[in-house]
Design an enzyme around this catalytic site. Structure first.
Site, PDB file in Angstrom:
ATOM      1  N   VAL A  45      -9.780  14.163  -8.080  1.00 25.44           N
ATOM      2  CA  VAL A  45      -8.657  14.752  -7.340  1.00 25.44           C
ATOM      3  C   VAL A  45      -8.059  15.929  -8.110  1.00 25.44           C
ATOM      4  O   VAL A  45      -7.710  16.970  -7.530  1.00 25.44           O
ATOM      5  CB  VAL A  45      -7.573  13.682  -7.046  1.00 25.44           C
ATOM      6  CG1 VAL A  45      -6.385  14.307  -6.339  1.00 25.44           C
ATOM      7  CG2 VAL A  45      -8.145  12.535  -6.218  1.00 25.44           C
ATOM      8  N   CYS A  46      -7.965  15.781  -9.426  1.00 23.96           N
ATOM      9  CA  CYS A  46      -7.371  16.832 -10.259  1.00 23.96           C
ATOM     10  C   CYS A  46      -8.132  18.146 -10.122  1.00 23.96           C
ATOM     11  O   CYS A  46      -7.544  19.226 -10.107  1.00 23.96           O
ATOM     12  CB  CYS A  46      -7.351  16.394 -11.720  1.00 23.96           C
ATOM     13  SG  CYS A  46      -6.500  14.817 -11.962  1.00 23.96           S
ATOM     14  N   THR A  47      -9.450  18.036 -10.045  1.00 25.09           N
ATOM     15  CA  THR A  47     -10.265  19.247  -9.926  1.00 25.09           C
ATOM     16  C   THR A  47      -9.954  19.968  -8.612  1.00 25.09           C
ATOM     17  O   THR A  47      -9.816  21.199  -8.575  1.00 25.09           O
ATOM     18  CB  THR A  47     -11.760  18.873 -10.014  1.00 25.09           C
ATOM     19  OG1 THR A  47     -11.963  18.166 -11.240  1.00 25.09           O
ATOM     20  CG2 THR A  47     -12.647  20.108  -9.964  1.00 25.09           C
ATOM     21  N   LEU A  50      -6.179  21.457  -9.054  1.00 25.79           N
ATOM     22  CA  LEU A  50      -5.976  22.637  -9.898  1.00 25.79           C
ATOM     23  C   LEU A  50      -6.710  23.854  -9.329  1.00 25.79           C
ATOM     24  O   LEU A  50      -6.258  24.981  -9.491  1.00 25.79           O
ATOM     25  CB  LEU A  50      -6.327  22.359 -11.360  1.00 25.79           C
ATOM     26  CG  LEU A  50      -5.063  21.844 -12.085  1.00 25.79           C
ATOM     27  CD1 LEU A  50      -4.818  20.378 -11.797  1.00 25.79           C
ATOM     28  CD2 LEU A  50      -5.067  22.157 -13.541  1.00 25.79           C
TER      29      LEU A  50
END
Lengths: 219, 219
Positions: A45-47, A50
């Site tokens: 999810v972070c990828t 960001l």
């Protein structure tokens, strides 16, 4: 003790980032800033988040809003991972700094801990916290999302537009408001003042109480 | 001391509401609950918000989610004001209870104070806080918006769908996710497990790190 909440001044911590060491207040200067954490580098999810933040960076920049990321990974990890983020986001460059907080000190002070997630050695991990910091260095609005729920950058942009409109005019934005839709006049403004402040006019909604408090205008 | 944050159990306070006195945990039972505050009755943004919450009530109910409002006004005021809310919302009935917190005790404990707003006698007022409480009575996700920014009920619905999906499957929802779009598989699931858990298949995104952590599936 969850750390800061809306209305609190962000502590002037010295932080190590992908763009060098600085104190938070020096970075904020007198701008609006979006200070946001992510659970970990090289996670799914972070990828996506960001990368989307990089894709929306011009929209935030147009509004004078700075971006500042944070996770508990170290700088070397951030720098390696940014290659993945930029590849995933179709080439949008990550131009904003990302804080490294391997000691978990900053996430505690900034109310960015995810209670349900732990690292491989049982360490605390950040939540998807996002604080919108005003030019006075105080938190104006916060999203506190857990690791499993990716944020919505359209909602972040929407609330930035709302906050900036309310900072400029004596107005607030109604439920589900979108930029260019009508806003409501603050209850602290009486009708005589409203006529002066809003020469474009305003409409008062007729309600059973006849109190005349719901007044729409366009700014 | 800002009161509760994500991961905290909501204290089992006894509250007075437009639908009688009860303890919070009795109301929650083992459902999901949206616990949300508004700055004041007979004020503009709040009227639009509570009306929209009434209009969306069926959507929340379909998902097994209870609603519970709160402000510092008394019950008589809430009951008078509900007539305005229902008139504004085109006849949607306010079927959910609204807590009265004239002593400002509950808003402090639940991290629902707006630092920038004061009542006519300098009293504290609630922010637009919204906590999504899980069936375990713990805060899963929070929005902390100031008085000037009305919430977005579509975003509230979106995150409820995300939280419920993640509670059911080992998945998380990527940035800007919408219901029916693909989700990502949790990093705690290895590829062999993923093949068993997701017989519908999954796609791994090719990224420069070649770590294979970004895996999309449909649930």
């Amino acid at each position: 003790m969850p750390g800061i909440t809306i209305g609190d001044t962000v502590p002037n911590l010295e932080v190590e980032t992908t763009q060098g060491r600085f104190k938070l207040h020096d970075y904020f200067a007198d701008s609006w800033t979006i200070l946001f954490s992510h659970p970990g580098d090289f996670t799914p999810v972070c990828t996506t988040e960001l990368g989307m933040m990089a894709a929306y960076a011009d929209e935030f920049s147009k509004r004078g809003v700075k971006l500042l990321g944070l996770s508990c990974d170290d700088i070397a990890s951030h720098n390696e991972w940014i290659k993945d983020v930029e590849a995933y986001s179709g080439g949008h460059k990550v131009k904003y700094p990302i804080i490294a907080d391997p000691n978990r000190e900053i996430i505690k002070q900034l109310n960015m801990v995810d209670p349900d997630e732990k690292g491989p050695n049982g360490q605390q991990l950040p939540s998807r916290a996002l604080h919108i910091v005003g030019p006075n260095k105080m938190v104006k609005l916060s999203f506190l999302y857990p690791a499993t729920t990716g944020r919505n950058m359209d909602e972040v942009l929407r609330v930035v537009d709302s906050l900036q409109k309310a900072a400029k005019h004596k107005v607030a934005t109604p439920v589900n408001w979108k930029p260019n839709e009508k806003v409501v006049i603050s209850p602290s403004v009486n009708n005589d003042q409203a006529k002066e402040m809003f020469p474009q006019g305003f409409e008062t909604t007729d309600l059973p109480s006849k109190k005349g408090y719901l007044r729409f205008t366009q700014v």
